[in-house]
Structures are given as C-alpha cells and as structure tokens.
Design a protein around this motif. Structure first.
Motif, PDB file in Angstrom:
ATOM      1  N   LYS A 208       0.673  -1.093  -0.248  1.00 20.39           N
ATOM      2  CA  LYS A 208      -0.067  -0.433   0.241  1.00 20.39           C
ATOM      3  C   LYS A 208       0.651   1.585   0.054  1.00 20.39           C
ATOM      4  O   LYS A 208       1.710   1.553   0.786  1.00 20.39           O
TER       5      LYS A 208
ATOM      6  N   SER B 107      -6.784   2.502   4.710  1.00 24.20           N
ATOM      7  CA  SER B 107      -6.874   0.899   4.681  1.00 24.20           C
ATOM      8  C   SER B 107      -8.422   0.158   3.464  1.00 24.20           C
ATOM      9  O   SER B 107      -8.606  -0.432   2.894  1.00 24.20           O
TER      10      SER B 107
ATOM     11  N   HIS C 147      -6.048  -7.091   8.432  1.00 26.11           N
ATOM     12  CA  HIS C 147      -6.487  -6.167   9.163  1.00 26.11           C
ATOM     13  C   HIS C 147      -5.690  -4.650   8.305  1.00 26.11           C
ATOM     14  O   HIS C 147      -6.308  -4.993   7.807  1.00 26.11           O
ATOM     15  N   ARG C 148      -5.439  -3.628   9.282  1.00 24.85           N
ATOM     16  CA  ARG C 148      -5.277  -2.396   8.590  1.00 24.85           C
ATOM     17  C   ARG C 148      -3.387  -1.569   8.947  1.00 24.85           C
ATOM     18  O   ARG C 148      -3.193  -2.179   9.604  1.00 24.85           O
ATOM     19  N   LEU C 149      -3.763  -1.007   8.407  1.00 28.63           N
ATOM     20  CA  LEU C 149      -2.723  -0.295   8.316  1.00 28.63           C
ATOM     21  C   LEU C 149      -2.899   1.630   8.330  1.00 28.63           C
ATOM     22  O   LEU C 149      -4.061   1.742   7.483  1.00 28.63           O
TER      23      LEU C 149
ATOM     24  N   MET D 219       0.139  -5.208   3.030  1.00 31.27           N
ATOM     25  CA  MET D 219      -0.837  -5.900   4.020  1.00 31.27           C
ATOM     26  C   MET D 219      -1.312  -7.377   2.934  1.00 31.27           C
ATOM     27  O   MET D 219      -0.948  -7.147   2.118  1.00 31.27           O
TER      28      MET D 219
ATOM     29  N   ARG E 155       5.697  -8.872  12.435  1.00 33.11           N
ATOM     30  CA  ARG E 155       5.031  -8.329  11.722  1.00 33.11           C
ATOM     31  C   ARG E 155       6.389  -6.734  12.131  1.00 33.11           C
ATOM     32  O   ARG E 155       6.762  -6.649  13.196  1.00 33.11           O
TER      33      ARG E 155
END
Length: 303
Positions: A103, A109, A141-143, A151, A174
């Motif tokens: 991303k 996200s 999941h998110r950033l 991601m 991570r």
C-alpha cells in the motif's frame, strides 16, 4: 552479490517454457534477474505471484528461495497475466486463498464512519471483480493511512475466519522500518505501555498496568545521524497507532507525524513503512514471508 552470468546457463526453451540450470548456489530473485535481463524486478515478482516459476517441478512463489547446484528452474510463459496494477497499491503475492499488497502512504486501508473515499479494500475489490463479478476480498488487518507497506487480504470468508481466529499463532512476524527525529542513543530496546483512545481519536500511553490495551514494541537502530534515526521495529501487539505513540514515548517522534509530536517533515509523508509480513498459510500450512525494500526517501536522509 551479483551472480556472474556465465555461471548460470539456459538448458532449453520449448513449449513457451524456459529451462534454466543452476550451477552454483543463489537466491531465486537474483538468479532470475541475471537470466531474464529484459524483465524488471516487478515483472519477476509478478511471475512468482502468479505461480509461473518452478524449481525441480515444485511451484515457488518466494523471491528469496535458495537454489542449489544441479537444480532446474522453469519459467512458464503460457500463464502470463497482462493485468494493470490497481492505482495506489501493488499486488505482490496472490494464490487462490490470499492476496498480499504493498500500500502507498496516504491511502486508507478500509472505509471509516466519517470517510468513505477510495481505500485499499475498495480498490482491490474493484480490481478482482474485473476478472469475475463474483470475486471478493476480505479484510484481515489494517495499516494507518499514513503508513506504507505490506497488507494481506483473504479471498474468501472461510479463509478470513481461519486467519482471524488464529491471528496471533498464524502471523509469525510483522516488522516495520521507521524514521524518527533525533539520534536514538540506545541501540535496541523494548517499549511497554497501555494505550487508550481519546474522543478526538488520539491514542494515549500509560505506564499503569491494565490502564488500556497492553502494547509491546521492540526496536533496534539500523542507521543514524545527528538529525534522524532509522529503526527496525517489531510488534508483539498490534494496537492502533502503536509505533507512533511509542516513538513519542521515547522522545523520538516519527518524522512528519505532527499528531504525535513531530516537528520535522522532510519527506512529505510520515516515516513509517510495514516492511515484513510472515505467516503460516491457512490452507497449505507453509510459511509465507514477504519483505519489501526500505523506501528510498528514508535511506536518502542518511546519505
């Protein structure tokens, strides 16, 4: 290390396949960069992601797969998908069950209650529907909007549920890289606190046990000068804005992060990038590890 092209030779080319013989140990990406000089790194990653590279008849998708002398690498050109990458993100790995993207900074996200604009999820969803209107992607999941990097999305609700239920066990690593203000003198350390969110959506850190959600961040210094430090950061927990709050806690805010105390804005974005994601595949059980390059604008601050 550059591999001398004379050490690796074509075995044969037929039926839209290229057969390559390995004559000395090498990493798969370096090997293919030498033997396919007309292809970019991005092209080769696409071949890997679309399962078009095999080593001794086994399909390989990992760019850093080790090769041994005597092995045979086969490139299958028949299945090449000429497909535009979606705007704002790059698909770096895909199989029938999951997609991994890189991303860009500035892209949400997923949509929030107040912001319904384009997001990584909506862009990717539109992209897979162009292939087949029944295709879907599912958030795992998110950033943060300001964070770039890796991601993962599921391609079915079943896979989403499998991963989310076993997230702590499935996700093996991570790792982020972050540029912070000032020279971090302690070469490595661990930051532990409890995080809570204010009504203004700002996260606050407390040293009082159980005063919020427990957050643990490990860091080590990669590079530094009198103005900035480049850190490798590994998360033991994945709380909202965790790295940004913890960097402020140690007196070294992330560059460009005005929300959490930064005064310097040298690269036009926040200096935070999700570099590595490693996990146990929910269906095959194999360990998948994807690592991106450190952004050039980060490294340019240490020249």
């Amino acid at each position: 290390m550059q591999i001398p092209s004379g050490k690796i030779k074509h075995k044969m080319e037929k039926d839209n396949h290229t057969y390559l013989e390995v004559t000395e140990p090498a990493e798969l990406m370096k090997f293919l960069m030498v033997k396919l000089p007309t292809k970019s790194r991005k092209d080769i990653k696409s071949l890997l992601a679309h399962r078009q590279i095999s080593v001794d008849t086994e399909i390989i998708t990992q760019f850093n797969h080790p090769l041994a002398e005597g092995q045979q690498v086969v490139v299958n050109w028949e299945k090449v998908l000429i497909e535009e990458q979606p705007q704002g993100l790059t698909i770096v790995f895909e199989d029938p069950y999951i997609m991994i993207i890189e991303k860009q900074a500035g892209l949400l996200s997923i949509a929030t209650a107040t912001e319904k604009e384009q997001t990584a999820y909506s862009i990717l969803s539109d992209h897979v529907k162009k292939r087949d209107s029944k295709n879907k992607v599912f958030v795992l999941h998110r950033l943060d909007r300001e964070t770039s990097g890796v991601m993962m999305f599921a391609k079915s609700e079943k896979v989403q549920q499998l991963l989310q239920k076993a997230w702590k066990e499935a996700v093996l690593e991570r790792t982020y890289v972050v540029v912070v203000e000032g020279m971090v003198t302690k070469e490595e350390g661990t930051i532990t606190s409890w995080l809570t969110e204010s009504k203004a959506f700002i996260m606050y850190s407390s040293r009082t046990p159980n005063d919020g959600q427990k957050a643990i961040t490990h860091y080590r210094v990669l590079k530094k000068n009198k103005h900035y430090s480049l850190l490798e950061v590994k998360l033991e927990t994945g709380r909202k804005n965790q790295i940004r709050v913890h960097m402020k806690d140690i007196g070294h805010s992330v560059i460009g992060d005005k929300k959490y105390g930064a005064t310097k804005h040298p690269i036009g974005r926040i200096g935070l990038h999700a570099r590595v994601l490693a996990f146990k595949h929910p269906i095959t059980g194999e360990v998948v590890r994807y690592e991106t390059d450190i952004p050039k604008e980060f490294l340019n601050l240490f020249k």
